[in-house]
Design an enzyme around this catalytic site. Structure first.
Site, PDB file in Angstrom:
ATOM      1  N   SER A 109       0.853  -1.190   0.000  1.00 36.26           N
ATOM      2  CA  SER A 109       0.000   0.000   0.000  1.00 36.26           C
ATOM      3  C   SER A 109       0.889   1.240   0.000  1.00 36.26           C
ATOM      4  CB  SER A 109      -0.894   0.009   1.241  1.00 36.26           C
ATOM      5  OG  SER A 109      -0.108   0.224   2.397  1.00 36.26           O
ATOM      6  N   ASP A 128      -1.114  -1.697  -4.013  1.00 32.83           N
ATOM      7  CA  ASP A 128      -2.479  -1.780  -3.495  1.00 32.83           C
ATOM      8  C   ASP A 128      -3.056  -0.364  -3.389  1.00 32.83           C
ATOM      9  OD1 ASP A 128      -4.696  -3.045  -2.413  1.00 32.83           O
ATOM     10  OD2 ASP A 128      -3.882  -3.095  -0.370  1.00 32.83           O
ATOM     11  N   HIS A 129      -4.228  -0.147  -3.941  1.00 33.51           N
ATOM     12  CA  HIS A 129      -4.920   1.163  -3.835  1.00 33.51           C
ATOM     13  C   HIS A 129      -4.073   2.345  -4.287  1.00 33.51           C
ATOM     14  CE1 HIS A 129      -8.495  -0.448  -1.947  1.00 33.51           C
ATOM     15  NE2 HIS A 129      -7.718  -1.177  -1.163  1.00 33.51           N
ATOM     16  N   GLU A 168     -11.145  -0.288 -10.192  1.00 28.63           N
ATOM     17  CA  GLU A 168     -12.234  -0.560  -9.238  1.00 28.63           C
ATOM     18  C   GLU A 168     -13.490   0.222  -9.594  1.00 28.63           C
ATOM     19  OE1 GLU A 168     -11.259  -0.801  -5.078  1.00 28.63           O
ATOM     20  OE2 GLU A 168     -13.292  -0.297  -4.440  1.00 28.63           O
ATOM     21  N   HIS A 178     -12.944  -2.962   4.378  1.00 29.17           N
ATOM     22  CA  HIS A 178     -11.606  -3.059   4.967  1.00 29.17           C
ATOM     23  C   HIS A 178     -11.648  -3.079   6.501  1.00 29.17           C
ATOM     24  CE1 HIS A 178     -10.566  -1.509   0.889  1.00 29.17           C
ATOM     25  NE2 HIS A 178      -9.651  -2.445   1.021  1.00 29.17           N
ATOM     26  N   HIS A 230     -11.634  -7.000  -2.471  1.00 29.05           N
ATOM     27  CA  HIS A 230     -10.909  -6.370  -1.370  1.00 29.05           C
ATOM     28  C   HIS A 230     -11.630  -6.680  -0.064  1.00 29.05           C
ATOM     29  CE1 HIS A 230      -7.985  -3.601  -3.380  1.00 29.05           C
ATOM     30  NE2 HIS A 230      -8.628  -4.102  -4.411  1.00 29.05           N
ATOM     31  N   ASN A 265      -8.073 -10.215  -1.380  1.00 27.36           N
ATOM     32  CA  ASN A 265      -7.142  -9.407  -0.582  1.00 27.36           C
ATOM     33  C   ASN A 265      -7.324  -9.646   0.912  1.00 27.36           C
ATOM     34  OD1 ASN A 265      -6.605  -8.271  -3.054  1.00 27.36           O
ATOM     35  ND2 ASN A 265      -6.993  -6.164  -2.419  1.00 27.36           N
ATOM     36  N   ILE A 266      -6.233  -9.979   1.566  1.00 26.73           N
ATOM     37  CA  ILE A 266      -6.272 -10.243   3.002  1.00 26.73           C
ATOM     38  C   ILE A 266      -5.109  -9.533   3.689  1.00 26.73           C
ATOM     39  CG2 ILE A 266      -6.127 -12.036   4.785  1.00 26.73           C
ATOM     40  CD1 ILE A 266      -7.387 -13.977   2.689  1.00 26.73           C
ATOM     41  N   SER A 305      -5.960  -7.619   7.217  1.00 30.07           N
ATOM     42  CA  SER A 305      -6.320  -7.535   8.639  1.00 30.07           C
ATOM     43  C   SER A 305      -6.114  -8.855   9.384  1.00 30.07           C
ATOM     44  CB  SER A 305      -7.779  -7.088   8.789  1.00 30.07           C
ATOM     45  OG  SER A 305      -7.946  -5.794   8.266  1.00 30.07           O
TER      46      SER A 305
HETATM   47  P1  13P Z   1      -8.878  -6.637   4.916  1.00 30.64           P
HETATM   48  O1  13P Z   1      -8.792  -5.392   5.752  1.00 30.64           O
HETATM   49  O2  13P Z   1     -10.233  -7.257   5.001  1.00 30.64           O
HETATM   50  O3  13P Z   1      -7.798  -7.595   5.232  1.00 30.64           O
HETATM   51  O4  13P Z   1      -8.702  -6.181   3.374  1.00 30.64           O
HETATM   52  C1  13P Z   1      -7.421  -5.896   2.850  1.00 30.64           C
HETATM   53  C2  13P Z   1      -7.460  -5.241   1.519  1.00 30.64           C
HETATM   54  O5  13P Z   1      -8.472  -5.183   0.828  1.00 30.64           O
HETATM   55  C3  13P Z   1      -6.211  -4.648   1.017  1.00 30.64           C
HETATM   56  O6  13P Z   1      -6.396  -3.958  -0.177  1.00 30.64           O
HETATM   57  O1  G3H Z   2      -6.571  -1.656   1.949  1.00 26.26           O
HETATM   58  C1  G3H Z   2      -5.797  -1.412   2.872  1.00 26.26           C
HETATM   59  C2  G3H Z   2      -4.731  -2.401   3.230  1.00 26.26           C
HETATM   60  O2  G3H Z   2      -5.172  -3.212   4.289  1.00 26.26           O
HETATM   61  C3  G3H Z   2      -3.449  -1.678   3.542  1.00 26.26           C
HETATM   62  O3  G3H Z   2      -3.557  -0.945   4.717  1.00 26.26           O
HETATM   63  O4  G3H Z   2      -2.985   1.399   4.053  1.00 26.26           O
HETATM   64  O5  G3H Z   2      -2.816   0.615   6.449  1.00 26.26           O
HETATM   65  O6  G3H Z   2      -1.172  -0.172   4.725  1.00 26.26           O
HETATM   66  P1  G3H Z   2      -2.568   0.301   4.996  1.00 26.26           P
HETATM   67 ZN    ZN Z   3      -8.273  -3.007  -0.434  1.00 23.53          ZN
END
Ligand code: 13P
Ligand code: G3H
Ligand code: ZN
Ligand code: NA
Length: 324
Positions: A49, A87-88, A139, A183, A226, A269-270, A272
């Protein structure tokens, strides 16, 4: 070296499984991801990220990801299938910079923009990325909760009527959709859930009707989910037993994800769940061995717990084991 996501997604959609996309910020997480994928013979998407990039430094992350390929070979994988994915991504400049830094895949998340602006931004990233054979995830639809520093109170489900036009106009390689995931570790309030006979909270199901509608409009096109952590209640219990204060932590039930993985959903995507596994392990060491002060003595168990969690996801939920 690193690979892009194209062939992995084609095979996953055909084979009815999903590639794990695990976030990483540090060495122990990277080691856990690679150990889990080598031991299960699974392809993997290493996700960074923009927060991870700030935390860990882009150069260190770049060489860590390249090192991951060599590390996987050292652990016995002859042909590692590892994607380094942004990511994002929230701007063209960030995507461009990651591509210059050796990423093999990027996400441009214009989901909070008006439709035409999302199309234009995504198209611009695709045109740039494809010159370097870098794959792009776009997205449509907005997940409830905090995404990309934009916070939304309610889901805006993906509009099936838009997906065909979006993938045609942008040329994206995969599409993240909104069908009820979100998320973080608080995906539902207890009020939104039902209770089963044992008093266990059952969250409302994902909108598989929307997913099916999307699949009709773009058959076989790679779909991304996600916010797909399941928030394992045993991890939450350990955290709270040893001084944590997680309240109403509720995730997506694994049977929902198992069902999604069998569809055109080919990337899940995992993040958390990994955070919970590491935190539970560290808290347990701190509580039971208060004299310990060698970081290896708590980061080591955290790494092991993370590896077990990822193996479980790969083998029992996503089905990406033995797919190399
Ligand atoms: P979680 O917070 O459910 O693990 O999702 C992570 C995610 O989508 C990262 O882009
Ligand atoms: O989508 C978010 C991901 O879990 C990454 O989280 O922006 O805190 O690194 P972060
Ligand atoms: Zn995400
Ligand atoms: Na799938």
């Amino acid at each position: 070296g690193l690979v892009n996501s194209r062939d992995l997604f084609t095979k996953a959609v055909k084979g009815g499984y999903a590639i794990p996309a695990f976030n990483f910020n540090n060495m122990e997480q990277m080691q856990a991801i690679i150990q889990a994928t080598v031991e299960t013979n699974s392809p993997v998407i290493l996700q960074v990220s923009s927060g991870a990039r700030k935390y860990a430094n882009q150069t260190l992350l770049r060489y860590m990801a390249q090192g991951a390929v060599e590390y996987a070979k050292e652990l016995g994988c002859k042909n590692p299938q590892i994607v380094l994915h942004l990511d994002h991504g929230d701007s063209f400049e960030l995507c461009k910079s990651c591509i210059e830094m050796g990423f093999s895949s990027v996400m441009i998340d214009g989901s909070h923009l008006p439709y035409d602006e999302n199309v234009a931004l995504t198209r611009k990233v695709v045109d740039y990325a494809h010159q370097y054979d870098v794959t792009v995830e776009g997205e449509l639809g907005v997940l409830a909760g905090v995404e990309d520093e934009v916070s939304a109170e309610h889901h805006t489900y993906t509009e099936p009527d838009q997906v065909e036009d979006f993938v045609k106009k942008t040329g994206v390689d995969s599409l993240a959709i909104s069908i009820g995931t979100s998320h973080g570790a608080n995906k539902f309030t207890p009020e939104q859930c039902k209770r089963d006979a044992n008093g266990i909270l059952i969250p409302p199901p994902l909108r598989f009707d929307i997913l099916e509608e999307i699949e009709k409009r773009i058959p076989g096109f790679p779909i991304v989910l996600h916010g797909s952590s399941s928030v394992p209640q045993d991890k939450v219990a350990i955290i709270n037993k040893y001084g944590g204060a997680l309240k109403d932590a509720i995730g997506i039930p694994e049977d929902q994800l198992r069902r999604a993985a069998k569809s055109a959903v080919c990337k899940i995507n995992i993040d958390s769940d990994g955070r919970l596994a590491m935190t539970a392990a560290v808290r347990e060491v701190f509580a039971n061995k208060p004299a310990e002060f060698d970081p290896r003595k708590y980061l080591g168990p955290a790494r092991d717990a993370l590896k077990e969690l990822y193996k479980h996801k790969i083998v029992n939920v996503l089905g990406s084991n033995d797919k190399i």
